[in-house]
Design an enzyme around this catalytic site. Structure first.
Site, short mmCIF file in Angstrom:
data_model
loop_
_atom_site.label_atom_id
_atom_site.label_comp_id
_atom_site.label_asym_id
_atom_site.label_seq_id
_atom_site.Cartn_x
_atom_site.Cartn_y
_atom_site.Cartn_z
N GLY A 14 -17.40 30.88 -46.55
CA GLY A 14 -17.48 30.19 -45.07
C GLY A 14 -18.90 30.10 -44.74
CB ALA A 15 -22.05 29.59 -46.47
CB SER A 144 -11.47 40.49 -36.10
OG SER A 144 -11.59 40.33 -34.57
CE1 TYR A 157 -9.45 35.72 -37.26
CE2 TYR A 157 -9.47 37.51 -35.46
CZ TYR A 157 -10.23 36.74 -36.21
OH TYR A 157 -11.47 36.73 -36.17
CB ALA A 158 -4.55 41.10 -35.06
CB ALA A 159 -1.30 40.69 -39.54
CE LYS A 161 -10.82 37.82 -39.57
NZ LYS A 161 -11.68 37.45 -40.50
CB ILE A 190 -19.64 36.03 -32.54
CG1 ILE A 190 -19.42 37.70 -33.26
CG2 ILE A 190 -20.93 35.50 -32.93
CD1 ILE A 190 -20.28 38.72 -32.70
P1 NAD Z 1 -16.38 29.33 -37.92
O1 NAD Z 1 -15.08 28.58 -37.49
O2 NAD Z 1 -17.51 28.81 -36.98
O3 NAD Z 1 -16.61 29.23 -39.39
C1 NAD Z 1 -15.68 29.51 -40.27
C2 NAD Z 1 -16.10 28.83 -41.58
O4 NAD Z 1 -15.26 29.08 -42.46
C3 NAD Z 1 -16.23 27.38 -41.42
O5 NAD Z 1 -17.29 26.88 -41.84
C4 NAD Z 1 -14.77 26.65 -42.30
O6 NAD Z 1 -14.98 25.35 -42.74
C5 NAD Z 1 -14.63 27.92 -43.33
N1 NAD Z 1 -13.47 28.18 -43.80
C6 NAD Z 1 -12.24 27.97 -43.29
N2 NAD Z 1 -11.35 27.89 -43.82
C7 NAD Z 1 -11.68 27.87 -45.28
C8 NAD Z 1 -11.36 28.15 -46.60
N3 NAD Z 1 -10.04 27.90 -46.54
N4 NAD Z 1 -12.13 28.04 -47.53
C9 NAD Z 1 -13.34 27.88 -47.44
N5 NAD Z 1 -14.02 28.14 -46.25
C10 NAD Z 1 -13.20 27.89 -45.13
O7 NAD Z 1 -16.04 30.81 -37.60
P2 NAD Z 1 -17.08 31.90 -37.45
O8 NAD Z 1 -16.82 32.36 -35.73
O9 NAD Z 1 -18.22 31.78 -37.94
O10 NAD Z 1 -16.25 33.27 -38.08
C11 NAD Z 1 -16.54 33.76 -39.59
C12 NAD Z 1 -15.88 34.74 -39.69
O11 NAD Z 1 -16.01 35.91 -38.59
C13 NAD Z 1 -14.22 34.69 -39.80
O12 NAD Z 1 -13.71 35.29 -40.88
C14 NAD Z 1 -13.97 35.06 -38.41
O13 NAD Z 1 -12.57 35.56 -38.47
C15 NAD Z 1 -14.87 36.09 -38.26
N6 NAD Z 1 -14.92 36.45 -36.98
C16 NAD Z 1 -15.27 35.84 -35.76
C17 NAD Z 1 -15.42 36.05 -34.57
C18 NAD Z 1 -16.03 35.38 -33.39
O14 NAD Z 1 -15.95 35.76 -32.20
N7 NAD Z 1 -16.75 34.27 -33.67
C19 NAD Z 1 -14.88 37.63 -34.18
C20 NAD Z 1 -14.61 38.36 -35.09
C21 NAD Z 1 -14.73 38.12 -36.49
#
Ligand code: NAD
Length: 249
Positions: A14-15, A144, A157-159, A161, A190
């Site tokens: 997810g980079a 999360s 989503y909650a399940a 995580k 975030i």
């Molecule tokens: P984002 O949507 O900005 O980035 C997520 C990235 O994951 C994207 O680049 C996407 O292309 C990639 N991705 C999605 N599905 C994929 C797959 N099947 N294979 C490979 N890559 C995939 O999201 P974010 O806000 O940066 O979230 C990152 C992590 O943090 C997630 O796991 C999210 O659940 C968690 N998170 C985010 C928040 C928030 O408030 N933003 C809060 C709690 C947890």
């Protein structure tokens, strides 16, 4: 920034943007070479790789879907072949498909569980033999606070995580004897593309319930991930660290 992780190699899923991109850049600043995975090859993945390289570190950008075990194994193999080793795995790829349970499609349930939970398992499964074999390493998963407290409209989503948290604790027990730590970060709200689509009322509600009265930035999560990967965190494993400004107390 001190190069506290100099000479190490990290693989981050997810980079391409958001929290995963921030973690990759933070680890690079601390001296890591980076394997970068994202399903969205046309997104920010190459830009993140360029940022890593402009700081003097090596980067291997790989387009892959984290739900694929085959892809996970191929990515781990490629990192070791191209970058020489693997010390750190960060499982950050994640998605949302929000709806209350009685309106949630089976497809929305399956997809979120597949990406968020199975997508963590696949990369841990692929990396575990490597980390065990060298008797050192770090895994950081991203859950999360909603996986801890539940959230209306986010059953899938909650399940997923909550599953990531259980996976983290189990892996910590399984890999601890080999000197590998496994920890989880549970972010609160975030500012990323994932949350940018939410209605203003939801954002205001998140700020109102947060002790520090503000939203987090991806860098807040990234700095915590870097700490968990550092020598300073060597006696921390199986831990769930909230990075939420006091949103869930
Ligand atoms: P984002 O949507 O900005 O980035 C997520 C990235 O994951 C994207 O680049 C996407 O292309 C990639 N991705 C999605 N599905 C994929 C797959 N099947 N294979 C490979 N890559 C995939 O999201 P974010 O806000 O940066 O979230 C990152 C992590 O943090 C997630 O796991 C999210 O659940 C968690 N998170 C985010 C928040 C928030 O408030 N933003 C809060 C709690 C947890």
């Amino acid at each position: 920034m001190t190069a506290t992780l100099a000479g190490q190699v990290a693989l981050v899923t997810g980079a391409g943007r958001g929290i995963g991109a921030a973690i990759a850049c933070e680890l690079a600043e601390r001296g890591c070479d980076l394997g970068l995975v994202d399903v969205d090859a046309a997104g920010g993945l190459n830009g993140v790789a360029e940022t890593v390289r402009s700081g003097g570190r090596r980067a291997l950008a790989m387009s892959a879907d984290v739900t694929s075990m085959t892809a996970a194994e191929a990515n781990v193999t490629a990192v070791i072949r191209e970058l020489g080793r693997l010390d750190i795995l960060v499982c950050c790829a994640g998605i949302t498909r929000d709806a209350v349970v009685w309106k949630m499609s089976e497809e929305a349930w399956d997809t979120v569980l597949a990406v968020n939970l199975k997508g963590c398992f696949t990369y841990c499964r692929a990396a575990a033999p490597v980390l065990r074999g060298q008797r050192r390493g770090r895994i950081v998963t991203i859950a999360s606070i909603n996986g801890m407290r539940g959230k209306a409209g986010q059953a899938n989503y909650a399940a997923s995580k909550a599953g990531v948290i259980a996976l983290t604790k189990t892996l910590a027990r399984e890999l601890g004897p080999s000197g590998v730590t496994v920890n989880c970060i549970a972010p609160g709200f975030i500012r990323t593309a994932m949350t940018a689509v939410l209605p203003e009322a939801i954002v205001a509600g998140a700020i109102a319930e947060t002790a520090l009265g503000r939203l987090g930035d991806p860098e807040d999560v990234a700095r915590t991930a870097a700490f968990l990967c550092s020598e300073g965190a060597r006696h921390i494993t199986g831990e769930i660290i909230k990075v939420d400004g006091g949103q869930y107390l």
